[in-house]
Design a protein around this motif. Structure first.
Motif, PDB file in Angstrom:
ATOM      1  N   ALA A   1      79.976  23.769  51.463  1.00  0.00           N
ATOM      2  CA  ALA A   1      78.907  24.612  50.915  1.00  0.00           C
ATOM      3  C   ALA A   1      79.285  26.086  50.909  1.00  0.00           C
ATOM      4  O   ALA A   1      78.807  26.846  50.066  1.00  0.00           O
ATOM      5  CB  ALA A   1      77.610  24.410  51.716  1.00  0.00           C
ATOM      6  N   VAL A   2      80.178  26.487  51.834  1.00  0.00           N
ATOM      7  CA  VAL A   2      80.565  27.899  51.879  1.00  0.00           C
ATOM      8  C   VAL A   2      81.432  28.291  50.687  1.00  0.00           C
ATOM      9  O   VAL A   2      81.579  29.473  50.387  1.00  0.00           O
ATOM     10  CB  VAL A   2      81.317  28.238  53.196  1.00  0.00           C
ATOM     11  CG1 VAL A   2      80.433  27.992  54.400  1.00  0.00           C
ATOM     12  CG2 VAL A   2      82.618  27.439  53.322  1.00  0.00           C
ATOM     13  N   LEU A   3      81.996  27.294  49.990  1.00  0.00           N
ATOM     14  CA  LEU A   3      82.855  27.572  48.842  1.00  0.00           C
ATOM     15  C   LEU A   3      82.292  27.041  47.526  1.00  0.00           C
ATOM     16  O   LEU A   3      82.757  27.428  46.456  1.00  0.00           O
ATOM     17  CB  LEU A   3      84.249  26.963  49.061  1.00  0.00           C
ATOM     18  CG  LEU A   3      85.048  27.472  50.267  1.00  0.00           C
ATOM     19  CD1 LEU A   3      86.384  26.737  50.345  1.00  0.00           C
ATOM     20  CD2 LEU A   3      85.273  28.973  50.196  1.00  0.00           C
ATOM     21  N   ASP A   4      81.316  26.135  47.605  1.00  0.00           N
ATOM     22  CA  ASP A   4      80.787  25.509  46.394  1.00  0.00           C
ATOM     23  C   ASP A   4      80.175  26.518  45.436  1.00  0.00           C
ATOM     24  O   ASP A   4      79.439  27.420  45.854  1.00  0.00           O
ATOM     25  CB  ASP A   4      79.706  24.477  46.759  1.00  0.00           C
ATOM     26  CG  ASP A   4      80.286  23.237  47.407  1.00  0.00           C
ATOM     27  OD1 ASP A   4      81.513  23.073  47.347  1.00  0.00           O
ATOM     28  OD2 ASP A   4      79.504  22.446  47.968  1.00  0.00           O
ATOM     29  N   PHE A   5      80.496  26.370  44.150  1.00  0.00           N
ATOM     30  CA  PHE A   5      79.832  27.149  43.111  1.00  0.00           C
ATOM     31  C   PHE A   5      79.903  26.394  41.789  1.00  0.00           C
ATOM     32  O   PHE A   5      80.981  25.981  41.367  1.00  0.00           O
ATOM     33  CB  PHE A   5      80.471  28.532  42.931  1.00  0.00           C
ATOM     34  CG  PHE A   5      79.728  29.342  41.911  1.00  0.00           C
ATOM     35  CD1 PHE A   5      78.580  30.027  42.263  1.00  0.00           C
ATOM     36  CD2 PHE A   5      80.159  29.376  40.589  1.00  0.00           C
ATOM     37  CE1 PHE A   5      77.878  30.752  41.312  1.00  0.00           C
ATOM     38  CE2 PHE A   5      79.456  30.094  39.639  1.00  0.00           C
ATOM     39  CZ  PHE A   5      78.308  30.786  40.003  1.00  0.00           C
ATOM     40  N   PRO A   6      78.772  26.193  41.123  1.00  0.00           N
ATOM     41  CA  PRO A   6      77.427  26.473  41.652  1.00  0.00           C
ATOM     42  C   PRO A   6      77.099  25.539  42.806  1.00  0.00           C
ATOM     43  O   PRO A   6      77.742  24.502  42.958  1.00  0.00           O
ATOM     44  CB  PRO A   6      76.522  26.224  40.447  1.00  0.00           C
ATOM     45  CG  PRO A   6      77.295  25.250  39.623  1.00  0.00           C
ATOM     46  CD  PRO A   6      78.749  25.602  39.783  1.00  0.00           C
ATOM     47  N   PRO A   7      76.112  25.899  43.638  1.00  0.00           N
ATOM     48  CA  PRO A   7      75.791  25.072  44.807  1.00  0.00           C
ATOM     49  C   PRO A   7      75.466  23.642  44.406  1.00  0.00           C
ATOM     50  O   PRO A   7      74.770  23.407  43.430  1.00  0.00           O
ATOM     51  CB  PRO A   7      74.560  25.774  45.408  1.00  0.00           C
ATOM     52  CG  PRO A   7      74.673  27.180  44.931  1.00  0.00           C
ATOM     53  CD  PRO A   7      75.279  27.090  43.549  1.00  0.00           C
ATOM     54  N   SER A   8      76.014  22.693  45.165  1.00  0.00           N
ATOM     55  CA  SER A   8      75.786  21.284  44.853  1.00  0.00           C
ATOM     56  C   SER A   8      74.732  20.655  45.735  1.00  0.00           C
ATOM     57  O   SER A   8      74.377  19.508  45.559  1.00  0.00           O
ATOM     58  CB  SER A   8      77.097  20.496  45.009  1.00  0.00           C
ATOM     59  OG  SER A   8      77.604  20.625  46.326  1.00  0.00           O
TER      60      SER A   8
END
Length: 212
Positions: A139-146
């Motif tokens: 989650a700290v790297l996800d984009f867009p948030p999953s």
């Protein structure tokens, strides 16, 4: 005015939570006459992404306050990665820089890891367990948030508070009517503001628990 004070206090507090930036640092222990520093090669470490355990082992140099790297350390020293009850002996490679070492690893779970060093360095016994930075979810790297984990929850919280602020403005301008039989408009605004604060606290707690 009462609800405005309450609302903006909580908005400021939660924005400050959202803007906290973790400080990452390696851990250093002293096993006289050596200093042993251990950490991740890439920080923050993220679950499922290739990384390295990096080690730096130094001793005092010839001049006061100087240090020099210690070479060929892992001839008689072994490193074990530890997570909960799981352990694994890791192969440690020498870096071109004297005193620096590394071991490739893919962390498979979030949470706290330890590096257990056992053996000797030039006759000095070593038996230490060194904690390193916690591994985090993607989650700290996800984009867009999953997903709605961690920082995403805080963003949703900020948006919700912003929406509630607009509702309060409608109440103040008379666009939305609120009636009360015990205390008038000031009482209504105060109760409404406290309700917002309570909801904000609950959502924030959920977000922080998910981040663990």
């Amino acid at each position: 005015m009462i609800v405005r004070i309450i609302l903006f206090s909580f908005i400021a507090m939660f924005f400050s939570i959202g803007l906290i930036i973790p400080a990452f640092a390696h851990t250093t222990v002293e096993v006289s006459p050596y200093e042993i520093e251990v950490g991740w090669g890439v920080e923050p470490p993220v679950v499922g992404i290739r990384n390295e355990i990096v080690l730096k082992i130094t001793e005092a140099g010839e001049t006061e306050g100087s240090f020099k790297g210690v070479t060929d350390v892992f001839k008689n020293l072994e490193a074990i990665a530890m997570y909960g009850g799981a352990t694994k002996k890791i192969d440690v490679n020498s870096d071109p820089r004297p005193g620096y070492y590394f071991s490739p690893i893919i962390p498979t779970k979030t949470g706290s890891y330890l590096i257990d060093l056992k053996g000797e360095i030039s006759g000095t016994l070593v038996d230490v367990q060194i904690p390193i930075e916690d591994v985090e979810s993607t989650a700290v790297l996800d984009f867009p948030p999953s997903s709605s984990e961690g920082p995403t929850d805080l963003v949703a919280l900020k948006n919700a508070i912003s929406s509630l602020q607009k509702d309060v403005l409608k109440l103040q301008t008379g666009e939305t009517k609120v009636t009360s039989n015990s205390g008038g408009a000031a009482y209504d605004f105060a109760i409404f503001g406290l309700s917002i604060a309570a909801a904000a606290i609950i959502i924030a707690i959920i977000a922080l628990v998910k981040r663990k």
